[in-house]
Design an enzyme around this catalytic site. Structure first.
Site, PDB file in Angstrom:
ATOM      1  N   ASP A  13       0.807  -1.225   0.000  1.00  0.00           N
ATOM      2  CA  ASP A  13       0.000   0.000   0.000  1.00  0.00           C
ATOM      3  C   ASP A  13       0.838   1.273   0.000  1.00  0.00           C
ATOM      4  O   ASP A  13       0.426   2.308   0.530  1.00  0.00           O
ATOM      5  CB  ASP A  13      -0.953   0.028   1.223  1.00  0.00           C
ATOM      6  CG  ASP A  13      -1.893  -1.146   1.219  1.00  0.00           C
ATOM      7  OD1 ASP A  13      -2.265  -1.603   0.131  1.00  0.00           O
ATOM      8  OD2 ASP A  13      -2.265  -1.607   2.317  1.00  0.00           O
ATOM      9  N   LYS A  16       1.903   2.211  -5.007  1.00  0.00           N
ATOM     10  CA  LYS A  16       2.518   1.651  -6.225  1.00  0.00           C
ATOM     11  C   LYS A  16       1.689   1.970  -7.472  1.00  0.00           C
ATOM     12  O   LYS A  16       2.222   2.360  -8.505  1.00  0.00           O
ATOM     13  CB  LYS A  16       2.645   0.113  -6.109  1.00  0.00           C
ATOM     14  CG  LYS A  16       3.573  -0.349  -5.005  1.00  0.00           C
ATOM     15  CD  LYS A  16       3.585  -1.852  -4.892  1.00  0.00           C
ATOM     16  CE  LYS A  16       2.300  -2.440  -4.360  1.00  0.00           C
ATOM     17  NZ  LYS A  16       1.969  -2.103  -2.975  1.00  0.00           N
ATOM     18  N   GLY A  40      -4.744  -4.302  -3.561  1.00  0.00           N
ATOM     19  CA  GLY A  40      -5.726  -3.251  -3.822  1.00  0.00           C
ATOM     20  C   GLY A  40      -4.954  -2.036  -4.280  1.00  0.00           C
ATOM     21  O   GLY A  40      -4.208  -1.439  -3.508  1.00  0.00           O
ATOM     22  N   HIS A  41      -5.058  -1.705  -5.555  1.00  0.00           N
ATOM     23  CA  HIS A  41      -4.242  -0.649  -6.151  1.00  0.00           C
ATOM     24  C   HIS A  41      -5.143   0.508  -6.602  1.00  0.00           C
ATOM     25  O   HIS A  41      -6.027   0.311  -7.431  1.00  0.00           O
ATOM     26  CB  HIS A  41      -3.441  -1.214  -7.334  1.00  0.00           C
ATOM     27  CG  HIS A  41      -2.407  -2.219  -6.926  1.00  0.00           C
ATOM     28  ND1 HIS A  41      -1.629  -2.909  -7.816  1.00  0.00           N
ATOM     29  CD2 HIS A  41      -2.003  -2.637  -5.697  1.00  0.00           C
ATOM     30  CE1 HIS A  41      -0.797  -3.711  -7.150  1.00  0.00           C
ATOM     31  NE2 HIS A  41      -1.017  -3.557  -5.873  1.00  0.00           N
ATOM     32  N   GLN A 222       1.838  -6.020  -3.198  1.00  0.00           N
ATOM     33  CA  GLN A 222       2.365  -6.148  -1.830  1.00  0.00           C
ATOM     34  C   GLN A 222       3.689  -5.373  -1.687  1.00  0.00           C
ATOM     35  O   GLN A 222       3.844  -4.358  -2.334  1.00  0.00           O
ATOM     36  CB  GLN A 222       2.522  -7.630  -1.429  1.00  0.00           C
ATOM     37  CG  GLN A 222       1.198  -8.352  -1.223  1.00  0.00           C
ATOM     38  CD  GLN A 222       0.564  -8.860  -2.504  1.00  0.00           C
ATOM     39  OE1 GLN A 222       1.203  -9.507  -3.311  1.00  0.00           O
ATOM     40  NE2 GLN A 222      -0.710  -8.577  -2.703  1.00  0.00           N
TER      41      GLN A 222
HETATM   42  P1  GDP Z   1      -0.791   0.385  -3.570  1.00  0.00           P
HETATM   43  O1  GDP Z   1      -1.417  -0.886  -3.100  1.00  0.00           O
HETATM   44  O2  GDP Z   1       0.658   0.442  -3.272  1.00  0.00           O
HETATM   45  O3  GDP Z   1      -1.085   0.698  -5.005  1.00  0.00           O
HETATM   46  O4  GDP Z   1      -1.446   1.545  -2.683  1.00  0.00           O
HETATM   47  P2  GDP Z   1      -3.000   1.692  -2.291  1.00  0.00           P
HETATM   48  O5  GDP Z   1      -3.759   2.138  -3.475  1.00  0.00           O
HETATM   49  O6  GDP Z   1      -3.486   0.487  -1.582  1.00  0.00           O
HETATM   50  O7  GDP Z   1      -2.909   2.805  -1.173  1.00  0.00           O
HETATM   51  C1  GDP Z   1      -2.344   4.057  -1.404  1.00  0.00           C
HETATM   52  C2  GDP Z   1      -3.408   5.120  -1.076  1.00  0.00           C
HETATM   53  O8  GDP Z   1      -2.778   6.369  -0.967  1.00  0.00           O
HETATM   54  C3  GDP Z   1      -4.443   5.267  -2.171  1.00  0.00           C
HETATM   55  O9  GDP Z   1      -5.654   5.647  -1.596  1.00  0.00           O
HETATM   56  C4  GDP Z   1      -3.876   6.396  -3.034  1.00  0.00           C
HETATM   57  O10 GDP Z   1      -4.879   7.119  -3.746  1.00  0.00           O
HETATM   58  C5  GDP Z   1      -3.262   7.272  -1.971  1.00  0.00           C
HETATM   59  N1  GDP Z   1      -2.082   8.039  -2.384  1.00  0.00           N
HETATM   60  C6  GDP Z   1      -1.104   7.667  -3.257  1.00  0.00           C
HETATM   61  N2  GDP Z   1      -0.134   8.617  -3.284  1.00  0.00           N
HETATM   62  C7  GDP Z   1      -0.518   9.583  -2.422  1.00  0.00           C
HETATM   63  C8  GDP Z   1       0.085  10.804  -1.975  1.00  0.00           C
HETATM   64  O11 GDP Z   1       1.170  11.184  -2.385  1.00  0.00           O
HETATM   65  N3  GDP Z   1      -0.612  11.528  -1.050  1.00  0.00           N
HETATM   66  C9  GDP Z   1      -1.809  11.125  -0.543  1.00  0.00           C
HETATM   67  N4  GDP Z   1      -2.401  11.918   0.355  1.00  0.00           N
HETATM   68  N5  GDP Z   1      -2.398   9.998  -0.948  1.00  0.00           N
HETATM   69  C10 GDP Z   1      -1.752   9.217  -1.844  1.00  0.00           C
HETATM   70  P1  IMO Z   2      -1.028  -4.165  -2.206  1.00  0.00           P
HETATM   71  O1  IMO Z   2      -0.623  -4.745  -3.530  1.00  0.00           O
HETATM   72  C1  IMO Z   2      -0.951  -4.535   2.115  1.00  0.00           C
HETATM   73  C2  IMO Z   2      -1.039  -8.590   3.737  1.00  0.00           C
HETATM   74  C3  IMO Z   2      -2.264  -9.026   4.522  1.00  0.00           C
HETATM   75  C4  IMO Z   2      -1.608  -9.970   5.517  1.00  0.00           C
HETATM   76  C5  IMO Z   2      -0.533 -10.648   4.673  1.00  0.00           C
HETATM   77  C6  IMO Z   2      -0.945 -12.008   4.120  1.00  0.00           C
HETATM   78  O2  IMO Z   2      -2.297  -3.425  -2.237  1.00  0.00           O
HETATM   79  O3  IMO Z   2       0.106  -3.408  -1.597  1.00  0.00           O
HETATM   80  P2  IMO Z   2      -2.570 -12.724   2.140  1.00  0.00           P
HETATM   81  O4  IMO Z   2      -4.040 -12.478   1.939  1.00  0.00           O
HETATM   82  O5  IMO Z   2      -1.708 -12.195   1.057  1.00  0.00           O
HETATM   83  O6  IMO Z   2      -2.271 -14.147   2.455  1.00  0.00           O
HETATM   84  O7  IMO Z   2      -2.210 -11.902   3.477  1.00  0.00           O
HETATM   85  O8  IMO Z   2      -0.251  -9.770   3.616  1.00  0.00           O
HETATM   86  N1  IMO Z   2      -1.313  -8.087   2.369  1.00  0.00           N
HETATM   87  C7  IMO Z   2      -1.220  -6.803   2.038  1.00  0.00           C
HETATM   88  N2  IMO Z   2      -0.987  -5.693   2.789  1.00  0.00           N
HETATM   89  N3  IMO Z   2      -1.102  -4.419   0.783  1.00  0.00           N
HETATM   90  C8  IMO Z   2      -1.319  -5.514   0.025  1.00  0.00           C
HETATM   91  O9  IMO Z   2      -1.332  -5.468  -1.326  1.00  0.00           O
HETATM   92  C9  IMO Z   2      -1.437  -6.772   0.646  1.00  0.00           C
HETATM   93  N4  IMO Z   2      -1.664  -8.025   0.198  1.00  0.00           N
HETATM   94  C10 IMO Z   2      -1.571  -8.823   1.274  1.00  0.00           C
HETATM   95  O10 IMO Z   2      -2.885  -7.937   5.145  1.00  0.00           O
HETATM   96  O11 IMO Z   2      -0.961  -9.235   6.524  1.00  0.00           O
HETATM   97 MG    MG Z   3      -2.928  -1.542  -1.766  1.00  0.00          MG
END
Ligand code: GDP
Ligand code: IMO
Ligand code: MG
Length: 425
Positions: A13, A16, A40-41, A222
């Site tokens: 999270d 990416k 979750g991206h 991840q």
């Molecule tokens: P990922 O799994 O690495 O793609 O990240 P996620 O989408 O799960 O979580 C990142 C969250 O931070 C999302 O809600 C993005 O919209 C938000 N986000 C990404 N870059 C920034 C930033 O520079 N500032 C803020 N405030 N939010 C950001």
């Molecule tokens: P993105 O791509 C954050 C975590 C789960 C748990 C561990 C194992 O959005 O960054 P699993 O269901 O994979 O067997 O769970 O990994 N986890 C993540 N945490 N971002 C993710 O993906 C994750 N995918 C799995 O919360 O701790």
């Molecule tokens: Mg994510």
């Protein structure tokens, strides 16, 4: 030609998808190489927010070829819903291709994930309960169903004859619903039909792209600290999110890859259980959680928050072979008087200092973070477009992280939107 891997540097999270989306503009191909719908991206463009679980975030650019590689595990129902949702928003998905070698997450994998977590009780991993671990267990145990199998009725039939009695035995013993072979075959055939236009030899597409000098982006899911080998085992996921996974998970040899960009949040978050030395169980942690809107994209769980950890960053930089860093969410600090950076760990038993991430996981419980404190900038930076316009304290924070990690910070993200980005190289 520049082929770039984008990896999460921490526990997932990191933002990416935002960085993938940004770099996708210049890419010809975007490849997801591991994980499944545990990911979750999020991509934000103007008034639209897109959440991806399996489809590469590059799909938003028309004509971009997007591949779901052999290293992934695919829940066909989730993938189909994702395709439908994109179509409903007029996003073209005809250039989405799936490797026949990717494994299928079937309904019993999800049940077994839940069951396993129940079993572990206080030692539970806190998985996303998307069946990821059990799907990879079957892959490694050589009893998995791959995408190619769902097009071969006889083979599918005999595979289920081999696998299903075992699955049902475990499910039945623990009072869970068991499965009929016919219902699973029907399930597979339904999605075989729906996904057929997307299934093709993805390695041929990548091979041709490489021979023609096209640009490829590899989308990690991840993060390095969730890696099955290098992460905080057993509190990890069951795949290889590190850059090496891009090669095995796509079938592209690593000498074809020129750059690896690690995405790091300016602080750290973690969802699920497991060690997290710089975690803040106080008002500051709560403040990061609220301002950063730190809720899991897939499960909606509150993310645990803590300060940036240089030891993890350096460890991650090495195992991924980072050539650059994308630093996200520094705008979350806009209202902070002070920002802390963990620069060492101290062993509470004897005062011994660690400047590198210790490999012995059993001593982690004896360690506490040693911090360096930097002044905040107390200013809204979310609309700033160039590094030189950032407040001096924000610039100093970035220079300091560069010095401590030894890796250039090439991209700085100051908000969720595509536009809220400062590029330095
Ligand atoms: P990922 O799994 O690495 O793609 O990240 P996620 O989408 O799960 O979580 C990142 C969250 O931070 C999302 O809600 C993005 O919209 C938000 N986000 C990404 N870059 C920034 C930033 O520079 N500032 C803020 N405030 N939010 C950001
Ligand atoms: P993105 O791509 C954050 C975590 C789960 C748990 C561990 C194992 O959005 O960054 P699993 O269901 O994979 O067997 O769970 O990994 N986890 C993540 N945490 N971002 C993710 O993906 C994750 N995918 C799995 O919360 O701790
Ligand atoms: Mg994510």
């Amino acid at each position: 030609m520049t082929n770039i891997v984008i990896v999460g540097g921490q526990w997932g999270d990191e933002g990416k998808a935002k960085i993938i989306d940004l770099l996708s503009e210049k890419a010809d191909l975007v490849i997801r190489y591991q994980g499944g719908c545990n990911a979750g991206h999020t991509v934000v463009t103007g008034d639209q927010t897109y959440k991806f679980h399996l489809i590469p975030s590059g799909i938003l650019y028309p004509g971009k070829i997007c591949l779901i590689g052999n290293g992934t595990v695919i829940n066909p129902q989730v993938l189909t819903e994702e395709i439908e949702n994109l179509k409903a928003k007029n996003i073209d998905t005809s250039n989405l291709y799936i490797s026949p070698f990717a494994h299928l997450t079937l309904p019993y994998h999800i049940d077994l994930d839940e069951l396993h977590e129940e079993f572990l009780q206080n030692n539970k991993i806190g998985t996303t309960k998307r069946g990821i671990g059990p799907t990879y267990i079957d892959k490694v145990g050589r009893t998995g169903i791959r995408i190619e199998d769902i097009y071969e009725k006889e083979a599918l039939n005999s595979k289920f004859d081999m696998i299903l009695p075992q699955k049902n035995m475990v499910l039945k013993q623990y009072g869970k619903k068991t499965y009929e072979k016919e219902e699973l075959i029907e399930f597979c055939q339904k999605y075989a039909e729906i996904l057929k236009p997307h299934v093709t030899d993805t390695t041929e597409i990548t091979r041709n792209a490489i021979y023609k000098g096209k640009n490829i982006l590899f989308e990690g899911a991840q993060g390095a600290m969730l890696d099955i080998d290098h992460g905080t085992y057993p509190f990890v996921t069951s795949s290889s999110p590190v850059a090496g996974g891009a090669s095995t998970g796509s079938g592209v040899g690593f000498t074809h890859i020129q750059k690896v960009i690690g995405v790091f949040k300016a602080y750290i978050t973690r969802v699920g259980e497991g060690p997290f030395l710089t975690e803040l169980n106080n008002d500051e942690g709560e403040k990061l959680q609220q301002i950063g809107k730190e809720f899991g994209t897939t499960t909606g769980r509150k993310r645990r928050c803590g300060w940036f950890d240089v030891l993890i960053a350096k460890y991650s930089a090495f195992i991924n072979g980072l050539t650059g860093i994308a630093l996200t969410k520094i705008d979350v600090f806009d209202d902070f008087d002070e920002i802390k950076i963990c620069i060492a760990y101290k062993d509470k038993r004897n005062g011994k200092l660690y400047h590198d991430y210790p490999a012995n996981t059993y001593i982690h419980k004896h360690l506490e973070p040693v911090y360096e404190t930097m002044p905040g900038w107390k200013q809204d930076i979310s609309q700033i477009k160039s590094f030189s316009n950032l407040p001096v304290n924000a610039q100093s924070f970035i220079y300091r992280l560069e010095l401590l990690t030894g890796i250039p910070i090439e991209i700085i993200s100051v908000g969720p939107d595509r536009e809220q980005t400062i590029t330095r190289s």
